[in-house]
Design a protein around this motif. Sequence first.
Motif, short mmCIF file in Angstrom:
data_model
loop_
_atom_site.label_atom_id
_atom_site.label_comp_id
_atom_site.label_asym_id
_atom_site.label_seq_id
_atom_site.Cartn_x
_atom_site.Cartn_y
_atom_site.Cartn_z
N GLN A 1 -3.89 -4.80 -12.19
CA GLN A 1 -2.73 -5.43 -11.56
C GLN A 1 -2.39 -4.80 -10.21
OE1 GLN A 1 0.40 -5.33 -14.50
NE2 GLN A 1 1.04 -7.41 -13.99
N LEU B 1 -3.01 -4.89 -4.52
CA LEU B 1 -1.95 -4.36 -3.67
C LEU B 1 -2.48 -3.16 -2.86
CD1 LEU B 1 1.61 -3.94 -5.07
CD2 LEU B 1 0.66 -2.11 -3.75
N TYR B 2 -3.22 -2.28 -3.54
CA TYR B 2 -3.73 -1.08 -2.86
C TYR B 2 -4.80 -1.45 -1.85
CZ TYR B 2 -1.38 1.00 -6.87
OH TYR B 2 -0.44 1.34 -7.80
N LYS C 1 -4.95 -4.10 -0.09
CA LYS C 1 -4.28 -4.61 1.11
C LYS C 1 -3.76 -3.48 1.99
CE LYS C 1 -1.65 -7.69 -0.95
NZ LYS C 1 -0.46 -8.48 -1.25
N ARG D 1 9.00 -8.64 -9.96
CA ARG D 1 7.63 -8.62 -9.42
C ARG D 1 7.38 -9.80 -8.49
NH1 ARG D 1 4.39 -6.66 -14.88
NH2 ARG D 1 5.56 -4.69 -15.04
N GLY D 2 6.34 -9.67 -7.64
CA GLY D 2 5.94 -10.76 -6.75
C GLY D 2 6.90 -11.00 -5.61
N GLN D 3 7.74 -10.00 -5.32
CA GLN D 3 8.73 -10.16 -4.24
C GLN D 3 8.63 -9.03 -3.22
OE1 GLN D 3 12.72 -11.53 -5.75
NE2 GLN D 3 11.78 -11.15 -7.74
N GLY D 4 7.53 -8.33 -3.27
CA GLY D 4 7.29 -7.30 -2.26
C GLY D 4 7.80 -5.91 -2.60
N VAL D 5 8.36 -5.73 -3.80
CA VAL D 5 8.90 -4.39 -4.15
C VAL D 5 7.78 -3.36 -4.22
CG1 VAL D 5 10.14 -3.04 -5.90
CG2 VAL D 5 10.86 -5.39 -5.40
N GLY D 6 6.69 -3.72 -4.92
CA GLY D 6 5.56 -2.79 -5.05
C GLY D 6 4.99 -2.43 -3.69
N THR D 7 4.83 -3.44 -2.83
CA THR D 7 4.27 -3.20 -1.49
C THR D 7 5.17 -2.25 -0.70
OG1 THR D 7 3.32 -5.41 -1.54
CG2 THR D 7 3.48 -4.36 0.62
N ALA E 1 -6.08 2.96 -10.09
CA ALA E 1 -5.40 1.66 -10.09
C ALA E 1 -5.66 0.87 -11.36
CB ALA E 1 -5.88 0.84 -8.90
N THR E 2 -4.61 0.25 -11.87
CA THR E 2 -4.77 -0.77 -12.91
C THR E 2 -5.28 -2.05 -12.22
OG1 THR E 2 -2.54 -1.61 -12.59
CG2 THR E 2 -2.80 0.14 -14.22
N VAL F 1 3.58 3.86 -10.24
CA VAL F 1 3.93 2.66 -9.47
C VAL F 1 4.26 1.56 -10.47
CG1 VAL F 1 3.16 0.97 -7.77
CG2 VAL F 1 2.43 3.36 -7.57
N LEU F 2 5.54 1.30 -10.60
CA LEU F 2 6.04 0.39 -11.64
C LEU F 2 7.11 -0.50 -11.05
CD1 LEU F 2 6.52 3.12 -14.38
CD2 LEU F 2 5.14 1.07 -14.72
N VAL F 3 7.03 -1.79 -11.35
CA VAL F 3 8.09 -2.71 -10.92
C VAL F 3 8.55 -3.49 -12.15
CG1 VAL F 3 8.61 -4.72 -9.47
CG2 VAL F 3 7.24 -2.84 -8.54
C1 LIG Z 1 1.36 -3.75 -9.76
C2 LIG Z 1 2.85 -3.92 -9.52
C3 LIG Z 1 3.47 -2.55 -9.24
C4 LIG Z 1 3.04 -4.83 -8.30
O1 LIG Z 1 4.42 -4.88 -7.99
P1 LIG Z 1 5.06 -6.14 -7.22
O2 LIG Z 1 6.42 -5.74 -6.79
O3 LIG Z 1 4.92 -7.36 -8.02
O4 LIG Z 1 4.09 -6.20 -5.94
P2 LIG Z 1 4.32 -7.09 -4.66
O5 LIG Z 1 5.38 -8.11 -4.91
O6 LIG Z 1 4.53 -6.21 -3.50
O7 LIG Z 1 2.94 -7.78 -4.52
C5 LIG Z 1 2.47 -8.56 -5.59
C6 LIG Z 1 2.25 -9.97 -5.08
O8 LIG Z 1 3.45 -10.55 -4.59
C7 LIG Z 1 3.24 -11.06 -3.27
N1 LIG Z 1 4.43 -10.86 -2.46
C8 LIG Z 1 4.70 -9.81 -1.67
N2 LIG Z 1 5.87 -9.99 -1.05
C9 LIG Z 1 6.37 -11.18 -1.47
C10 LIG Z 1 7.56 -11.90 -1.20
N3 LIG Z 1 8.49 -11.43 -0.36
N4 LIG Z 1 7.74 -13.06 -1.85
C11 LIG Z 1 6.82 -13.53 -2.70
N5 LIG Z 1 5.68 -12.88 -2.98
C12 LIG Z 1 5.45 -11.73 -2.36
C13 LIG Z 1 2.14 -10.22 -2.74
O9 LIG Z 1 1.43 -10.91 -1.74
C14 LIG Z 1 1.29 -10.03 -3.95
O10 LIG Z 1 0.53 -11.16 -4.20
P3 LIG Z 1 -1.01 -11.15 -3.99
O11 LIG Z 1 -1.49 -9.94 -4.74
O12 LIG Z 1 -1.44 -12.43 -4.58
O13 LIG Z 1 -1.17 -11.05 -2.53
C15 LIG Z 1 3.55 -4.58 -10.73
O14 LIG Z 1 2.84 -5.74 -11.08
C16 LIG Z 1 3.65 -3.70 -11.98
O15 LIG Z 1 4.58 -2.92 -12.14
N6 LIG Z 1 2.66 -3.81 -12.89
C17 LIG Z 1 2.61 -3.04 -14.13
C18 LIG Z 1 2.34 -1.59 -13.86
C19 LIG Z 1 1.08 -1.39 -13.04
O16 LIG Z 1 0.00 -1.86 -13.36
N7 LIG Z 1 1.25 -0.62 -11.92
C20 LIG Z 1 0.16 -0.29 -11.01
C21 LIG Z 1 -0.31 1.06 -11.37
S1 LIG Z 1 -1.75 1.51 -10.49
#
Ligand SMILES: CC(C)(COP(=O)(O)OP(=O)(O)OC[C@H]1O[C@@H](n2cnc3c(N)ncnc32)[C@H](O)[C@@H]1OP(=O)(O)O)[C@@H](O)C(=O)NCCC(=O)NCCS
Length: 280
Positions: A109, A113-114, A116, A78-84, A106-107, A71-73
């Motif tokens: 970071q 997300l998990y 939730k 990041r922070g735009q809902g891609v991971g979710t 899970a890391t 799970v990588l973004v």
């Molecule tokens: C962990 C990871 C995958 C999260 O990806 P992401 O795309 O940033 O995740 P999301 O955007 O869906 O969610 C992250 C935050 O953004 C917020 N968010 C979700 N949709 C959003 C939107 N449309 N606009 C703004 N923020 C939003 C979420 O609420 C969340 O914030 P919160 O945790 O404070 O509630 C990313 O940080 C990453 O690649 N990290 C490095 C690798 C890693 O650790 N991977 C996990 C392995 S277990």
Amino acid sequence: MDFHLRVMTAADIPAGMRLKEIAGWNQTRGDWKRFLRASPAGCFVAESEGRVVGTAATIAYEGRFAWIGMVLVDPAARGQGVGTKLLEKTIEYLDGCGIPSMKLDATPQGKPLYEKLGFVSEYEIERWHLRRAPAPNAVPEANPVELEEVLQLDRDIFGADRAVLLRSVAQDAPEFALQTRSEGRLAGYAFGRRGSRADHLGPWVAQDEISARSIFDEFLRRSCQPMVFVDGMRPNPWVIGLVRDHGFEYARPLTRMVRGRNDFPGRPELQCAVLGPEFG
Ligand SMILES: CC(C)(COP(=O)(O)OP(=O)(O)OC[C@H]1O[C@@H](n2cnc3c(N)ncnc32)[C@H](O)[C@@H]1OP(=O)(O)O)[C@@H](O)C(=O)NCCC(=O)NCCS
């Protein structure tokens, strides 16, 4: 940012490698191939303006549970809902396959997300690393491992059959496929991978501390990269002492999490180290 999700293919591996390089992870192209072979319809990418900005991969173990990994973004996305969205897609896919339980490591970071999405913590895992001068690349001849017996025991220890995966790991690095016997009985085994940054020991399993130590010493004799990774299981009584004794340093925490039933937890106390957070 507009993005859409689609199934990952082998053509996306370079993009996946780019994201994992940015994250500083240790996987190789071979690891991505393992996911795509095991789960050709269950690995996904997020794409924005023709560019891959996120990945998530799954692998099912015997229909008992599935693992979610990679799970990588892209930091810029990041922070735009891609991971979710990627996670929701993998959950929908695994639910559709009728798999009752999903697991991941899970890391820090990824953990919020998990949570939730309904994942709960099972126990902690610790990444330890050893930095050292590169060892001479003189890997001793591999002793043949009784793979069938090891794989049978591993099913109980891990909680499900992962023979296909472990066979492919042993094929790529036969010098890291190890076993030890005590009074004729299989008392420990290990596999390992040569990652892009480090030699990675795991799974590392032992019935007692002496067997755990002998497997570990043998792995370190065979490993030659200047960096070695071990993902030590907190429920195991020996691993932390052993890695410390060998000069390893603590790197970061991981949390094993589960969503749904946990009918096949395996024997975490006998696992010194997991195969890797991406595979379990
Ligand atoms: C962990 C990871 C995958 C999260 O990806 P992401 O795309 O940033 O995740 P999301 O955007 O869906 O969610 C992250 C935050 O953004 C917020 N968010 C979700 N949709 C959003 C939107 N449309 N606009 C703004 N923020 C939003 C979420 O609420 C969340 O914030 P919160 O945790 O404070 O509630 C990313 O940080 C990453 O690649 N990290 C490095 C690798 C890693 O650790 N991977 C996990 C392995 S277990």
